[in-house]
Write an enzyme that holds these catalytic residues in place. Structure first.
Site, PDB file in Angstrom:
ATOM      1  N   ASP A  30       0.853  -1.185   0.000  1.00 40.64           N
ATOM      2  CA  ASP A  30       0.000   0.000   0.000  1.00 40.64           C
ATOM      3  C   ASP A  30       0.897   1.246   0.000  1.00 40.64           C
ATOM      4  O   ASP A  30       1.885   1.324   0.730  1.00 40.64           O
ATOM      5  CB  ASP A  30      -0.890  -0.013   1.247  1.00 40.64           C
ATOM      6  CG  ASP A  30      -2.034   0.981   1.150  1.00 40.64           C
ATOM      7  OD1 ASP A  30      -3.196   0.551   1.141  1.00 40.64           O
ATOM      8  OD2 ASP A  30      -1.757   2.199   1.106  1.00 40.64           O
ATOM      9  N   HIS A  99     -10.000  -5.282  -3.193  1.00 41.93           N
ATOM     10  CA  HIS A  99      -8.655  -5.442  -2.621  1.00 41.93           C
ATOM     11  C   HIS A  99      -8.763  -5.872  -1.171  1.00 41.93           C
ATOM     12  O   HIS A  99      -9.606  -5.382  -0.431  1.00 41.93           O
ATOM     13  CB  HIS A  99      -7.829  -4.157  -2.745  1.00 41.93           C
ATOM     14  CG  HIS A  99      -8.526  -2.936  -2.237  1.00 41.93           C
ATOM     15  ND1 HIS A  99      -9.498  -2.282  -2.960  1.00 41.93           N
ATOM     16  CD2 HIS A  99      -8.405  -2.252  -1.085  1.00 41.93           C
ATOM     17  CE1 HIS A  99      -9.939  -1.244  -2.283  1.00 41.93           C
ATOM     18  NE2 HIS A  99      -9.292  -1.203  -1.126  1.00 41.93           N
TER      19      HIS A  99
HETATM   20  P1  5GP Z   1      -9.821   1.401   0.440  1.00 39.64           P
HETATM   21  O1  5GP Z   1     -10.186   2.556   1.326  1.00 39.64           O
HETATM   22  O2  5GP Z   1     -10.388   1.560  -0.941  1.00 39.64           O
HETATM   23  O3  5GP Z   1     -10.130   0.074   1.058  1.00 39.64           O
HETATM   24  O4  5GP Z   1      -8.240   1.430   0.357  1.00 39.64           O
HETATM   25  C1  5GP Z   1      -7.533   1.826  -0.773  1.00 39.64           C
HETATM   26  C2  5GP Z   1      -6.074   1.710  -0.428  1.00 39.64           C
HETATM   27  O5  5GP Z   1      -5.334   1.875  -1.618  1.00 39.64           O
HETATM   28  C3  5GP Z   1      -5.594   2.750   0.568  1.00 39.64           C
HETATM   29  O6  5GP Z   1      -5.028   2.109   1.699  1.00 39.64           O
HETATM   30  C4  5GP Z   1      -4.565   3.565  -0.235  1.00 39.64           C
HETATM   31  O7  5GP Z   1      -3.453   3.940   0.538  1.00 39.64           O
HETATM   32  C5  5GP Z   1      -4.174   2.596  -1.333  1.00 39.64           C
HETATM   33  N1  5GP Z   1      -3.774   3.241  -2.570  1.00 39.64           N
HETATM   34  C6  5GP Z   1      -4.420   4.258  -3.197  1.00 39.64           C
HETATM   35  N2  5GP Z   1      -3.773   4.583  -4.339  1.00 39.64           N
HETATM   36  C7  5GP Z   1      -2.716   3.734  -4.431  1.00 39.64           C
HETATM   37  C8  5GP Z   1      -1.665   3.599  -5.396  1.00 39.64           C
HETATM   38  O8  5GP Z   1      -1.574   4.306  -6.388  1.00 39.64           O
HETATM   39  N3  5GP Z   1      -0.745   2.616  -5.167  1.00 39.64           N
HETATM   40  C9  5GP Z   1      -0.823   1.796  -4.065  1.00 39.64           C
HETATM   41  N4  5GP Z   1       0.142   0.880  -3.930  1.00 39.64           N
HETATM   42  N5  5GP Z   1      -1.785   1.914  -3.134  1.00 39.64           N
HETATM   43  C10 5GP Z   1      -2.730   2.871  -3.318  1.00 39.64           C
END
Ligand code: 5GP
Ligand code: ZN
Length: 139
Positions: A30, A99
């Site tokens: 992440d 994810h």
């Molecule tokens: P959600 O809130 O959708 O469950 O979590 C999305 C996750 O994706 C977050 O923890 C955020 O830090 C991560 N994230 C967002 N954009 C990117 C990116 O461009 N690359 C990576 N590796 N992680 C990302």
């Protein structure tokens, strides 16, 4: 899916710190880790929600999570981990590509158990619990 950041990582169009790959799944760090080793496991193809996954993709995804949890914990010398999915925007899902978060946890890291994610805790009667039990089991 155009404009999907995780599709772009899976396609190699933007860099990701990829730690594991299978036929259908990809795992990468992440970019804003909640803890050292915070890893995301995603299907390589775009699916928004958990129930969009086929049995084959789902099995590959969760087998990959199962395999990676001890590897992630060992890599950062963690004591435990939280494994979870924000399944839908109301649950906090910001990236609409399924994810699984693997968040390493450490003794006295100041964090909370997964129980902390819910909103106001309901006070459900036995009858309400029975109705819910029936609604799920009969669906
Ligand atoms: P959600 O809130 O959708 O469950 O979590 C999305 C996750 O994706 C977050 O923890 C955020 O830090 C991560 N994230 C967002 N954009 C990117 C990116 O461009 N690359 C990576 N590796 N992680 C990302
Ligand atoms: Zn996507």
């Amino acid at each position: 899916m155009p404009d999907c950041i995780f599709c772009a990582i899976a396609a190699g169009d933007i860099p990701g710190r990829i730690v594991h790959e299978t036929e259908h799944s990809l795992a990468f760090l992440d970019v804003n880790p909640l803890a050292p080793g915070h890893t995301l496991v995603v299907p390589k193809d775009h699916y928004a929600r958990l129930d969009d996954l086929s049995d084959e993709i789902s099995a590959d995804l969760f087998r990959t999570v199962d395999e990676l949890v001890p590897r992630v914990e060992d890599a950062v010398d963690a004591d435990a981990s939280n494994v979870g999915i924000n399944n839908g925007p109301a649950a906090g899902q910001e990236v609409e590509h399924v994810h699984v978060h693997i968040v390493p946890r450490f003794e006295d890291d100041g964090g909370s158990p997964i129980h902390a994610v819910a909103g106001d805790i309901p006070d459900l009667s036995d009858e309400e619990m029975s109705d819910i039990e029936a609604a799920i089991s009969q669906s």
